[in-house]
Design an enzyme around this catalytic site. Structure first.
Site, short mmCIF file in Angstrom:
data_model
loop_
_atom_site.label_atom_id
_atom_site.label_comp_id
_atom_site.label_asym_id
_atom_site.label_seq_id
_atom_site.Cartn_x
_atom_site.Cartn_y
_atom_site.Cartn_z
N HIS A 118 2.01 -1.47 0.23
CA HIS A 118 2.67 -2.69 0.69
C HIS A 118 2.99 -2.54 2.18
O HIS A 118 3.22 -1.45 2.67
CB HIS A 118 3.96 -2.87 -0.12
CG HIS A 118 4.66 -4.18 0.08
ND1 HIS A 118 5.42 -4.44 1.20
CD2 HIS A 118 4.75 -5.28 -0.70
CE1 HIS A 118 5.94 -5.65 1.10
NE2 HIS A 118 5.56 -6.19 -0.03
N ASP A 190 8.42 5.02 -2.50
CA ASP A 190 8.76 3.60 -2.51
C ASP A 190 8.90 3.17 -3.97
O ASP A 190 7.91 3.01 -4.68
CB ASP A 190 7.67 2.79 -1.80
CG ASP A 190 7.92 1.29 -1.83
OD1 ASP A 190 8.94 0.87 -2.41
OD2 ASP A 190 7.09 0.54 -1.29
N GLN A 193 8.92 -1.30 -6.86
CA GLN A 193 8.35 -1.86 -8.08
C GLN A 193 8.74 -1.10 -9.34
O GLN A 193 8.67 -1.65 -10.43
CB GLN A 193 6.81 -1.88 -7.96
CG GLN A 193 6.27 -2.85 -6.95
CD GLN A 193 6.57 -4.30 -7.29
OE1 GLN A 193 6.77 -4.66 -8.44
NE2 GLN A 193 6.62 -5.14 -6.27
N CYS A 366 1.15 -8.92 0.43
CA CYS A 366 1.53 -7.98 1.50
C CYS A 366 0.69 -6.71 1.49
O CYS A 366 1.17 -5.62 1.85
CB CYS A 366 3.02 -7.62 1.41
SG CYS A 366 4.11 -9.04 1.63
#
Length: 404
Positions: A118, A190, A193, A366
């Site tokens: 992303h 990250d 999600q 994105c």
């Protein structure tokens, strides 16, 4: 009891319609509906304890601070961290930018990350360091086996999504962390999600940093977290300065006085008035999430993912990215292309909403580089969560079939 049947009534948004169609919300990867307990928690702040935190000595300020710090404890507990290692930020994007700034990287410092990332976990490294992109396959899934060869003496960080927002692929975190640690390289995960889909224990995973957002985990928008190991937080340069993060600020006219002294972490990174009601709502969202139980969440997601793959995959003219991923190694998310001449993928998403009341995402999500390397001009993404049913997945497949 089926998990969706148990929780659907907790989400007021799901009771509405789009035109003549009951709403089918399959856009969790973009944001999630909010359960009643989160809405009530935010309303309660406005109605009973509107005040700034860590400043007011009056009762309202004390109550707001207690609830705010209780929310920090909830989030820390969810990921197996200490509250002093959790910084409230505006979202995963700011968390990653905080790390990119705080590490004080140079253009010679290399950061490895998959080409499927992303923009939030792509552009900060492109702007501040030398990006080293790990290859992806034709479906946009990282070739994890290729990462080891990318490390050099200049590698400072390995950054990757726990779960892809396009393919739903869950990364082999421990294996990747082991590769990095062998070489003294830091790791950023990250978890935007994955936070509400997959159990996370930062100690067990061995990561140095974790970024996540509230709004993808049933909480309000405008708040998220940066987790960093205590020793890492102590070394990060200040990202921004202002009120609420200062322990001592001497008169600058006195040349003998030292520069201002910031508070200890995490408060040194929380300049200004935070998103108080959003953070408290985030804490309520985490309580709600934990009440469901990870076994129930994962079992429900596996069932939804299996139905998604089989029903959409059976439609001629539909191509699913990452279709070969094992069900246990993915989220209940399907990003696909509908072969309909003259119709853009964004149009497909809008048609599904207008014709069937189904909310999905359409476009590039994105991830322009992923789409460029897969030679795709946009895709459609359907992403489910605990409130979705098998019947809703079938409705999606039927609507796509009719469109084709």
């Amino acid at each position: 009891m089926d998990l969706a049947a148990r929780v659907r009534g907790e989400f007021p948004l799901l009771a509405r319609s789009i035109g003549d169609h009951p709403l089918i919300f399959l856009d969790a990867a973009s944001t999630t509906p909010k359960p009643r307990v989160v809405i009530d928690a935010v309303r309660d702040v406005y109605e009973t304890s509107t005040a700034n935190v860590h400043r007011g000595v009056h009762p309202l300020g004390e109550i707001a601070t207690q609830h705010y710090e209780a929310a920090r404890l909830e989030v820390a507990s969810l990921i197996g961290a200490s509250p002093s290692e959790v910084v409230f930020v505006r979202g995963a994007t700011e968390a990653i930018n905080l790390v990119a700034s705080g590490l004080e990287l140079t253009r010679d410092d290399e950061v490895i990350f998959p080409a499927s990332e992303h923009h939030a976990n792509f552009l900060p490294w492109r702007v501040r360091a030398k990006p080293v992109l790990a290859p992806i396959d034709e479906s946009g899934v990282p070739r994890w086996e290729e990462i080891e060869r990318l490390f050099t003496p200049k590698t400072k960080l390995l950054a990757f999504a726990h779960a892809s927002n396009v393919t739903g692929a869950i990364a082999p975190v421990k294996e990747l962390v082991a590769l990095a640690k062998e070489r003294g390289v830091l790791v950023l995960l990250d978890a935007a999600q994955s936070l509400s889909h997959v159990p996370i224990d930062v100690r067990d995973l061995g990561i140095d940093f974790l970024a996540a957002s509230s709004h993808k985990a049933f909480g309000p928008s405008g708040v998220g977290i940066l987790y960093a190991k205590k020793e890492r937080l102590a070394k990060l340069a200040l990202y921004q300065v202002g009120g609420g993060m200062v322990a001592l600020n001497p008169d600058s006219r006195d040349e003998d006085e030292k520069d201002f002294v910031p508070l200890d972490a995490p408060f040194r990174f929380e300049a200004g008035t935070p998103a108080i009601e959003a953070a408290i709502g985030f804490g309520a969202a985490i309580k709600f999430l934990r009440s469901l139980g990870w076994d129930a969440i994962r079992a429900h997601e596996h069932a939804l993912a299996e139905r998604m793959m089989s029903s959409l995959g059976a439609i001629e003219g539909v191509k699913i990215l990452g279709a070969s991923l094992p069900i246990a190694s993915r989220l209940a998310l399907a990003t696909f292309v509908v072969d309909a001449p003259g119709v853009e993928q964004e149009h497909v998403a809008r048609i599904l909403a207008d014709n069937a009341g189904i909310c999905v995402s359409g476009g590039y999500h994105c991830t322009h580089v992923l789409h460029a390397r897969a030679h795709l001009k946009g895709t459609v993404r359907a992403s489910a969560h605990v409130y979705n049913t098998i019947e809703e997945i079938d409705a999606l497949a039927n609507a796509v079939r009719e469109l084709v």
